[in-house]
Design a protein around this motif. Sequence first.
Motif: not given
Length: 316
Positions: A165-194
């Motif tokens: 339960g606690s990890m579900f909440e932590k990872l949910s919040a981490a995933g949302a923060a990571l999405l916020e950080d990743t979207l600009p790079k993705l949409l601008s073409g700067e994201a480097q996929a591995v």
Amino acid sequence: MSIRVIFMGTPDFAVPSLHKLLQNDEIEVVAVVTQPDRPVGRKRVLTPTPVKAEAERQGLTVLQPERLRRPESVEALRALAPDLIVTAAYGQILPKSVLELPRFGCINIHASLLPKYRGGAPIHYALMNGDAVTGVTIMYMAEGLDTGDMISKIEVPIEDSDTQGSMFEKLSAAGAALLEDTLPKLLSGEAQAVPQNDADAVYSPNIQREQEQIDWTKPSVRSWNLVRALNPRPGAFTYWNGDVLKVWSCLKPDAAEAAPAGVTPGTVLEAGERGIAVATGDGVLRIVELQPAGKKAMSAAELIRGGQLAPGTVLG
């Protein structure tokens, strides 16, 4: 011009990521796709998914296809002309016909550090295996199960006090923060996929009933990890007088605490202030919260006061 996004998700885990999309001025969430309403509880009340409930509160269009790969489901998505599809714990594999729709591709927010724990139960397995750290990966989706190229990652420590339960909440919040950080790079073409290294892949299939039962012959720490991995759903269990006894919480095992020689694993050794001590394959596990069949969850102290689970009782 805004980016047209379809969001796909089902449980509470996905809701913070939906919020991040709604907060982005460059994005228009044109629809939310989630699993169909399902019967819940003893009365089997038809209940919407957490993502549907939130989407309706936000006034968003909601689609609930039983099978996403059906032609009519694909055409409904095509008609929305998405630029990007974002998924988070949606619960269905996207067919190639859907993966090819958006010009920015389809990305998934997955609750593990891929390629470790591909599949539907990554949080459960990270805890069951006693991992010290897990995390979230955002990846492009491919036809395989969580096999796509990785765009970004974030690590999240696992503490001794953590449960599913606690990890579900932590990872949910981490995933949302990571999405916020990743979207600009993705949409601008700067994201480097591995690409993922398939040789390092570890799978985490959905938990089966036989995995939920505590095996008292195993080491104490393994059972402790199992209990916290299955709290709050579906719950680890053992048998007591032929009935299921749910075990919700235990103390972290003390390596110095040994069971008397010759005692059968599963035997209750004592019941007191530090919980109900049970012999294991290599020592002792102390139960502090449990739930007898037909009753509510209770502390070990409450059960002890009722004069039950006396020393010598064997759990199975």
